[in-house]
Design a protein around this motif. Structure first.
Motif, PDB file in Angstrom:
ATOM      1  N   MET A  78       0.837  -1.201   0.000  1.00 10.04           N
ATOM      2  CA  MET A  78       0.000   0.000   0.000  1.00 10.04           C
ATOM      3  C   MET A  78       0.875   1.255   0.000  1.00 10.04           C
ATOM      4  O   MET A  78       0.628   2.197  -0.758  1.00 10.04           O
ATOM      5  CB  MET A  78      -0.909  -0.011   1.237  1.00 10.04           C
ATOM      6  N   GLN A  79       1.920   1.249   0.814  1.00  5.66           N
ATOM      7  CA  GLN A  79       2.835   2.397   0.879  1.00  5.66           C
ATOM      8  C   GLN A  79       3.584   2.581  -0.438  1.00  5.66           C
ATOM      9  O   GLN A  79       3.822   3.713  -0.873  1.00  5.66           O
ATOM     10  CB  GLN A  79       3.809   2.230   2.035  1.00  5.66           C
ATOM     11  N   ASN A  80       3.960   1.484  -1.088  1.00  4.34           N
ATOM     12  CA  ASN A  80       4.638   1.574  -2.384  1.00  4.34           C
ATOM     13  C   ASN A  80       3.722   2.181  -3.448  1.00  4.34           C
ATOM     14  O   ASN A  80       4.171   2.955  -4.292  1.00  4.34           O
ATOM     15  CB  ASN A  80       5.156   0.208  -2.832  1.00  4.34           C
ATOM     16  N   CYS A  81       2.442   1.834  -3.394  1.00  4.77           N
ATOM     17  CA  CYS A  81       1.477   2.457  -4.312  1.00  4.77           C
ATOM     18  C   CYS A  81       1.437   3.961  -4.072  1.00  4.77           C
ATOM     19  O   CYS A  81       1.486   4.753  -5.025  1.00  4.77           O
ATOM     20  CB  CYS A  81       0.082   1.873  -4.106  1.00  4.77           C
ATOM     21  N   ARG A  82       1.344   4.354  -2.827  1.00  4.92           N
ATOM     22  CA  ARG A  82       1.283   5.778  -2.473  1.00  4.92           C
ATOM     23  C   ARG A  82       2.551   6.496  -2.939  1.00  4.92           C
ATOM     24  O   ARG A  82       2.495   7.569  -3.536  1.00  4.92           O
ATOM     25  CB  ARG A  82       1.090   5.945  -0.968  1.00  4.92           C
ATOM     26  N   HIS A  83       3.704   5.879  -2.692  1.00  2.00           N
ATOM     27  CA  HIS A  83       4.979   6.475  -3.093  1.00  2.00           C
ATOM     28  C   HIS A  83       5.067   6.597  -4.622  1.00  2.00           C
ATOM     29  O   HIS A  83       5.462   7.640  -5.150  1.00  2.00           O
ATOM     30  CB  HIS A  83       6.146   5.651  -2.554  1.00  2.00           C
ATOM     31  N   GLY A 139      -7.842   8.355 -11.083  1.00  2.00           N
ATOM     32  CA  GLY A 139      -8.183   7.008 -10.625  1.00  2.00           C
ATOM     33  C   GLY A 139      -7.080   6.398  -9.787  1.00  2.00           C
ATOM     34  O   GLY A 139      -7.351   5.648  -8.847  1.00  2.00           O
ATOM     35  N   THR A 140      -5.836   6.745 -10.108  1.00  2.00           N
ATOM     36  CA  THR A 140      -4.708   6.229  -9.331  1.00  2.00           C
ATOM     37  C   THR A 140      -4.738   6.813  -7.925  1.00  2.00           C
ATOM     38  O   THR A 140      -4.506   6.095  -6.944  1.00  2.00           O
ATOM     39  CB  THR A 140      -3.373   6.567 -10.013  1.00  2.00           C
ATOM     40  N   ALA A 141      -5.034   8.089  -7.827  1.00  2.00           N
ATOM     41  CA  ALA A 141      -5.140   8.731  -6.505  1.00  2.00           C
ATOM     42  C   ALA A 141      -6.233   8.056  -5.682  1.00  2.00           C
ATOM     43  O   ALA A 141      -6.053   7.787  -4.482  1.00  2.00           O
ATOM     44  CB  ALA A 141      -5.428  10.218  -6.663  1.00  2.00           C
ATOM     45  N   ALA A 142      -7.367   7.770  -6.318  1.00  2.00           N
ATOM     46  CA  ALA A 142      -8.453   7.093  -5.617  1.00  2.00           C
ATOM     47  C   ALA A 142      -8.028   5.691  -5.186  1.00  2.00           C
ATOM     48  O   ALA A 142      -8.349   5.258  -4.073  1.00  2.00           O
ATOM     49  CB  ALA A 142      -9.690   7.030  -6.514  1.00  2.00           C
ATOM     50  N   ALA A 143      -7.301   4.987  -6.050  1.00  2.00           N
ATOM     51  CA  ALA A 143      -6.851   3.627  -5.717  1.00  2.00           C
ATOM     52  C   ALA A 143      -5.965   3.624  -4.484  1.00  2.00           C
ATOM     53  O   ALA A 143      -6.063   2.726  -3.639  1.00  2.00           O
ATOM     54  CB  ALA A 143      -6.111   3.008  -6.903  1.00  2.00           C
TER      55      ALA A 143
END
Length: 195
Positions: A78-83, A139-143
């Protein structure tokens, strides 16, 4: 005496792909014909329906079965997605997304869910010729936020909330796919853009 039906009878029948209807003359309609993009769009919808069922179950089970190490794996993904999103690194986001969804499936402790989640995601990547995985968007921000909601529900042991958060995430992702397909199919051609 064995009353178990034959395996072949228990499996769904193979449905052949649609074939254009024969046209006998210039005025006859091709009623059974569907353009290729309609078939691709339909398959993407079916993949999301399949993923939704599998991943809701995986999230729900993970909320009651995840080990501390599995929770940490999901959290790191999850953190890697955010980063990846914050830094504009598509590859980092995509790998985090893959690790997140597979991590949730692994935490379900159901071998069949792990296998089906992996396979469904692989098939979706292969059939997604629209390139939606090559860009970061709203959509990426929402994900990123949806992944966090799923993670928190799993971490806090709330199976119904984990399933609902997963459904919300996949439903919104499907809408992103639909919008992108529509945009690409119906964008103006070169002569129309000049107007």
């Amino acid at each position: 005496m064995n009353n178990t039906p034959a395996i072949g009878a228990a499996l769904p029948a193979h449905v052949p792909p649609p074939v254009p209807a024969a046209v006998n003359g210039p005025d006859e309609e091709r009623r059974d014909y569907r353009p290729g993009y309609e078939i691709v769009a339909e398959r993407i919808l079916e993949q999301f329906e399949f993923r939704r069922v599998q991943e809701m179950a995986a999230g729900s089970l993970a909320a009651t079965r995840a080990t501390p190490a599995e929770l940490r794996t999901i959290e790191v993904a999850m953190q890697n997605c955010r980063h990846g999103f914050a830094q504009g690194q598509v590859d980092v986001f995509n790998q985090g997304d893959e690790d997140f969804h597979v991590g949730v499936a692994v935490a379900s402790h159901n071998t069949f869910l792990v296998s089906t989640v992996r396979d469904a995601r692989r098939l979706q990547r292969q059939s997604s010729a629209i390139g939606i995985h090559d860009v970061l968007s709203e959509g990426t921000a929402a994900a990123v936020e949806e992944h966090e909601a799923i993670y928190r529900a799993i971490r806090d042991g709330r199976p119904e909330e984990a399933a609902k958060a997963t459904a919300d995430h996949l439903d919104r992702t499907l809408e992103d796919y639909r919008r992108e397909i529509q945009r690409r199919l119906f964008r103006p051609t070169g002569s129309q853009r000049a107007r």
